[in-house]
Design an enzyme around this catalytic site. Structure first.
Site, PDB file in Angstrom:
ATOM      1  N   GLN A 211      12.625  23.510  38.650  1.00 44.88           N
ATOM      2  CA  GLN A 211      11.057  22.890  38.727  1.00 44.88           C
ATOM      3  C   GLN A 211      10.691  22.352  37.316  1.00 44.88           C
ATOM      4  O   GLN A 211       9.421  22.410  37.271  1.00 44.88           O
ATOM      5  CB  GLN A 211      10.263  24.391  39.114  1.00 44.88           C
ATOM      6  CG  GLN A 211      10.587  24.781  40.372  1.00 44.88           C
ATOM      7  CD  GLN A 211       9.984  26.018  40.960  1.00 44.88           C
ATOM      8  OE1 GLN A 211      10.812  26.997  41.467  1.00 44.88           O
ATOM      9  NE2 GLN A 211       8.808  26.355  40.584  1.00 44.88           N
ATOM     10  N   GLU A 246      12.016  27.820  37.973  1.00 44.37           N
ATOM     11  CA  GLU A 246      11.400  27.469  36.788  1.00 44.37           C
ATOM     12  C   GLU A 246      11.903  27.660  35.490  1.00 44.37           C
ATOM     13  O   GLU A 246      11.966  26.667  34.513  1.00 44.37           O
ATOM     14  CB  GLU A 246      10.020  28.206  36.968  1.00 44.37           C
ATOM     15  CG  GLU A 246       8.820  27.692  35.751  1.00 44.37           C
ATOM     16  CD  GLU A 246       7.848  28.567  35.859  1.00 44.37           C
ATOM     17  OE1 GLU A 246       6.775  28.537  35.132  1.00 44.37           O
ATOM     18  OE2 GLU A 246       7.267  29.025  36.967  1.00 44.37           O
ATOM     19  N   ARG A 324      -0.839  38.048  34.580  1.00 40.66           N
ATOM     20  CA  ARG A 324      -1.843  37.320  35.929  1.00 40.66           C
ATOM     21  C   ARG A 324      -1.746  38.397  36.895  1.00 40.66           C
ATOM     22  O   ARG A 324      -2.846  38.621  37.685  1.00 40.66           O
ATOM     23  CB  ARG A 324      -0.847  36.360  36.562  1.00 40.66           C
ATOM     24  CG  ARG A 324      -1.751  35.364  37.683  1.00 40.66           C
ATOM     25  CD  ARG A 324      -0.759  34.233  38.085  1.00 40.66           C
ATOM     26  NE  ARG A 324      -1.163  33.200  37.260  1.00 40.66           N
ATOM     27  CZ  ARG A 324      -1.979  32.094  37.599  1.00 40.66           C
ATOM     28  NH1 ARG A 324      -2.713  32.151  38.646  1.00 40.66           N
ATOM     29  NH2 ARG A 324      -2.244  31.263  36.785  1.00 40.66           N
ATOM     30  N   PHE A 358       2.997  34.583  41.028  1.00 36.37           N
ATOM     31  CA  PHE A 358       3.339  34.871  39.585  1.00 36.37           C
ATOM     32  C   PHE A 358       2.680  35.997  39.122  1.00 36.37           C
ATOM     33  O   PHE A 358       1.854  36.172  38.179  1.00 36.37           O
ATOM     34  CB  PHE A 358       2.705  33.470  39.009  1.00 36.37           C
ATOM     35  CG  PHE A 358       3.424  33.159  37.485  1.00 36.37           C
ATOM     36  CD1 PHE A 358       4.630  33.056  37.326  1.00 36.37           C
ATOM     37  CD2 PHE A 358       2.478  33.737  36.346  1.00 36.37           C
ATOM     38  CE1 PHE A 358       5.278  32.746  36.139  1.00 36.37           C
ATOM     39  CE2 PHE A 358       3.193  33.607  35.150  1.00 36.37           C
ATOM     40  CZ  PHE A 358       4.455  33.039  35.014  1.00 36.37           C
ATOM     41  N   THR A 456      -2.106  30.010  32.856  1.00 36.34           N
ATOM     42  CA  THR A 456      -2.939  30.826  31.913  1.00 36.34           C
ATOM     43  C   THR A 456      -2.331  30.211  30.468  1.00 36.34           C
ATOM     44  O   THR A 456      -2.862  30.678  29.379  1.00 36.34           O
ATOM     45  CB  THR A 456      -2.633  32.382  32.074  1.00 36.34           C
ATOM     46  OG1 THR A 456      -1.273  32.573  32.418  1.00 36.34           O
ATOM     47  CG2 THR A 456      -3.384  32.644  33.435  1.00 36.34           C
ATOM     48  N   ALA A 525       2.348  27.335  39.390  1.00 40.45           N
ATOM     49  CA  ALA A 525       1.023  27.747  39.219  1.00 40.45           C
ATOM     50  C   ALA A 525       0.116  27.131  40.320  1.00 40.45           C
ATOM     51  O   ALA A 525      -1.168  26.898  40.050  1.00 40.45           O
ATOM     52  CB  ALA A 525       0.355  27.644  37.769  1.00 40.45           C
ATOM     53  N   GLU A 726       0.655  28.728  46.401  1.00 39.30           N
ATOM     54  CA  GLU A 726       0.818  29.998  46.186  1.00 39.30           C
ATOM     55  C   GLU A 726      -0.107  31.126  46.847  1.00 39.30           C
ATOM     56  O   GLU A 726       0.172  32.075  47.513  1.00 39.30           O
ATOM     57  CB  GLU A 726       0.812  30.624  44.635  1.00 39.30           C
ATOM     58  CG  GLU A 726       1.688  30.039  43.682  1.00 39.30           C
ATOM     59  CD  GLU A 726       1.561  30.397  42.557  1.00 39.30           C
ATOM     60  OE1 GLU A 726       2.162  31.017  41.708  1.00 39.30           O
ATOM     61  OE2 GLU A 726       0.672  29.701  41.719  1.00 39.30           O
TER      62      GLU A 726
END
Length: 781
Positions: A211, A246, A324, A358, A456, A525, A726
């Site tokens: 990713q 990721e 998060r 996440f 973030t 995200a 998500e």
């Protein structure tokens, strides 16, 4: 071979329910993944040798038997790395070696890689190593980490607003409790895989199932000791990712590249499903300890909570994930006084990583437990407590991280779903049914979702794109986003088709490549469409501006009189076919290629102070779930689910609906059937489909109603759409609470069941028995 599919669309189709660009290939088994790339000449295969201890010193490693095994060409260890023996994805940390040297800190940690002429030869030879360990005590969960004092993988974070201690002291009623939730394996259909092809001058091209192509590029370059421009990473598609690709693909890409450059031959690596599950990270499991203060009506006055996570043996993305969790500890609810803290504990387990949401889902599970506790304490319907505590106006719109919620549609969305699902009538009917049914009990719950959209880590909120228009009117599109089945390529192609008023089939979707669009952010995200759609549109507008200027000069009209129409361009009173128009522009030496760029506005974040505006906007949704539970066995069925979800002005309703349905089912699996279990030696025992139970087709709700909220994003996103990757996963929290509602009925809803996740049939049965025992004790008194 199938014939080429008919045209997908008409011109300017952004917002139309188009099918995924590769759907017909998926169904026919013709979509080529990394493992399907035609094998280059002289291809070699790699396989990892993994640690058989969770925590131990290494005092001896004998690989002579491997070198002598049939087909083996080389065995690579840390000594063969020309650059740095590290693939840590976070800047400032160096705790994840490519190959362990003197110590292993989790079961399944790579020690070496076998390179052989066939995959089977490499796989078999990898088992022949003789490793001498000096065992050390493994620390396997949060409780043990606290006891041993192993410390955090990264500093925790605290969010605070008001004085939570004083507010708790002054609250009319207080509740203390704990909620735990397990991890989750990504179980993507395609395991990790990488194919590295060496080039000249030490260059290497890596086809990776990742990713985050740019991060793979960086990690490979670090291991090889070369500049980033010597490494090109390409990704056409993944067979699922969900966050598991990721950072976790770094290892496999680096091993393949290291072997390819060293041996001057192409090298591919693909682990078995078992080894993939053993060696790669999961969703973080959490333990949340909380104290809540509330009034007699059920209005929450104060929250103090600690969110402890099992992070594993290296940092990976655990700092951002536990952050998060705190960002979503409120879900849709206003806490007048709040103090929440994260504890990212280091353990001798595989390093946990990104997973759809996440950390947000874990934070929300805690928030919904708070609501449930208050509902039982006050004797009110949980939905009433939810609605009573929703964010409002003024000071009641400020989050624990001091961002003002400016786009709150949760109250009206939940009210609408309450009406559509006939929640109140069904709730009364279920109470009456449960009173008559001795064994099978039903439960009902309606839970909301508010999910912040943006990385973030502010620097990731940027994207690039590359668009070419050819002289026959066809268009070439490339951008930094990756396709893992979520339909990103299709959505961005729709944006380009709309910009030029071209047929969708005229837009050529091409593989993501660090050689075309550099410095890409991860496709994560939920921001893939937001970022890459806007970057692609920027490139299109640059080309269109050049074309308008060209037309104005050639036809002697004002640029405002140049309009792009389906398949043609109107210039003043004349209309010219698009292909003829761009061919004329080329002949006039007008550049028909452009890069595009976008960075998310308005966002800023100061982690040290716990203040800022980390999210560009919020996505909302709600789900009402009904379950039936067999109280003799704990087995259950999900009977009906009604979902109303906010995607803004949808770029593609068909794809968005699929994401909502899939996300919900995946979330349901996390909260019900998917259970990770390590033995006392730190060995993952649920490492295959036989022992790890993901949802199957028969687990879907018997009735499954999914609707899109009629609205648009108040922020200037691409087409006023909203992210959809998500947020839907967290709609499944309604299933957990419906199960809790059914369990509570065995004690006439007098006690909160405090049902933890995953709510397997076994755990449901234990909760039922605990309530029955509590009722019997009460009767005995």
């Amino acid at each position: 071979m199938l014939e080429r599919s008919p045209a997908l669309s008409v011109a300017g189709d952004m917002g139309a329910p188009q099918r995924h660009d590769s759907a017909h290939k998926h169904v026919a088994g013709e979509a080529p993944y990394t493992d399907d790339i035609v094998a280059p000449a002289a291809l070699l295969h790699a396989y990892l040798g993994l640690s058989e201890r969770a925590h131990a010193g290494i005092v001896g490693l004998n690989i002579d038997a491997i070198r002598a095994a049939p087909g083996v060409v080389a065995v690579l260890t840390a000594e063969d790395i020309p650059g740095v023996n590290d693939v840590t994805p976070v800047t400032g940390f160096h705790d994840e070696p490519l190959f362990a040297t003197d110590k292993v800190t989790c079961h399944g940690q790579p020690l070496f890689a076998v390179i052989a002429t066939t995959r089977d030869a490499a796989r078999r030879a990898a088992r022949l190593a003789e490793v001498i360990y000096v065992d050390l005590p493994p620390v396997l969960d949060v409780k043990a980490a606290r006891g041993f004092g192993t410390g955090f993988v990264a500093p925790g974070m605290t969010l605070t607003r008001g004085d939570a201690k004083d507010a708790l002291s002054a609250a009319p009623q207080r509740i203390k409790g704990r909620v735990t939730m397990g991890g989750q394996d990504h179980f993507y259909l395609e395991t990790h895989v990488a194919l590295a092809v060496p080039g000249e001058d030490g260059d290497v091209t890596v086809h990776s199932s990742t990713q985050h192509p740019t991060e793979v590029q960086h990690m490979v370059a670090h291991v090889l000791g070369v500049p980033f421009n010597a490494v090109t990473v390409e990704v056409r598609r993944m067979g699922g990712g969900f966050g598991g690709k990721e950072t976790q693909g770094n290892l496999f890409a680096a091993v393949a590249a290291l072997a390819a450059v060293k041996l001057r031959r192409p090298v591919k690596i693909r682990p078995d499903r078992d080894d993939d599950m053993i060696a790669t990270g999961k969703r973080h499991d959490f333990v949340v300890d909380y104290e809540i203060g509330h009034d007699e009506e059920g209005r929450i006055l104060a929250v103090e909570a600690t969110y402890a996570a099992r992070c594993g043996h290296t940092v990976d993305l655990s700092a951002a994930i536990t952050d998060r969790a705190l960002f979503h500890a409120d879900n849709c609810y206003y806490y007048p006084a709040v103090h929440v803290t994260s504890e990212p504990w280091r353990t001798n387990t595989v390093s946990n990583t990104a997973f759809r949401g996440f950390g947000g889902p874990q934070g929300m599970v805690g928030a919904e437990r708070f609501i449930e506790e208050v509902a039982f304490a006050t004797g009110r319907d949980p939905l009433d407590i939810r609605m009573l505590n929703f964010y409002g106006e003024g000071e009641r719109a400020v989050t624990p991280y001091h961002q003002v919620v400016e786009d709150n549609i949760a109250p009206e969305l939940v009210t609408e779903l309450e009406r559509r699902s006939d929640y109140r009538t069904r709730r009364e009917a279920i109470r009456e049914l449960n009173a008559r049914s001795r064994i099978v009990k039903r439960g009902l719950a309606l839970t909301p979702v508010k999910f912040g959209i943006s990385f973030t880590a502010t620097q990731y909120n940027q994207a690039g794109a590359l668009v070419h228009v050819y002289t026959d009117g066809s268009i070439h599109l490339n951008h930094g986003g990756t396709e893992m089945g979520q339909g990103l390529y299709t959505k961005v192609a729709q944006v380009v088709a709309r910009a030029f008023q071209a047929d969708l089939d005229a837009v050529k979707i091409t593989a993501t490549s660090t050689g075309k669009v550099p410095n890409t952010s991860a496709t994560a995200a939920s921001s893939g469409s937001d970022l890459n759609g806007m970057a692609a549109l920027d490139a299109c507008e640059t080309i269109k501006a050049r074309l308008r200027s060209f037309a104005a000069g050639k036809w002697d009209v004002d640029p405002a009189e140049v309009a792009f129409l389906p398949g043609r361009v109107r210039i003043g009173s004349e209309e010219v076919p698009f292909a003829d128009f761009v061919c004329a522009a080329y002949n006039a030496r007008i550049q028909l290629s452009a890069t595009g760029y976008y960075r998310t506005p308005k966002i800023h974040w100061d982690r040290q102070s716990g203040r800022g505006h980390p999210f560009y906007y919020f996505s909302y949704g709600a789900a009402c779930s009904e379950v039936a539970v067999d109280t003799l066995t704990g087995e259950y069925r999900v009977e009906r689910v009604d979902i109303l979800h906010d995607v803004g002005r949808s770029l593609n309703p068909a794809i968005d609906r699929g994401q909502i349905e899939g996300g919900f089912i995946q979330g349901m699996g996390w909260l019900t059937t998917e259970e990770l279990w390590w033995d006392a030696q730190g060995r993952l025992r649920t490492h295959a489909p036989a022992t790890y139970k993901i949802p199957v087709a028969s687990d879907r709700p018997r009735i499954f109603n999914v609707d899109l909220w009629d609205g648009e994003n108040r922020e200037a996103t691409i087409g006023r759409s909203k992210a959809v990757g998500e947020p839907p996963l967290m709609l499944a929290i309604s299933v957990l609470h419906a199960l809790s509602d059914a369990v509570a009925s065995v004690a006439d809803h007098r006690f909160c069941p405090c049902l933890d996740a995953p709510a397997t049939p076994e755990r449901v049965l234990f909760a039922i028995e605990a309530l029955r025992e509590r009722v019997q004790k009460g009767a005995g008194q």
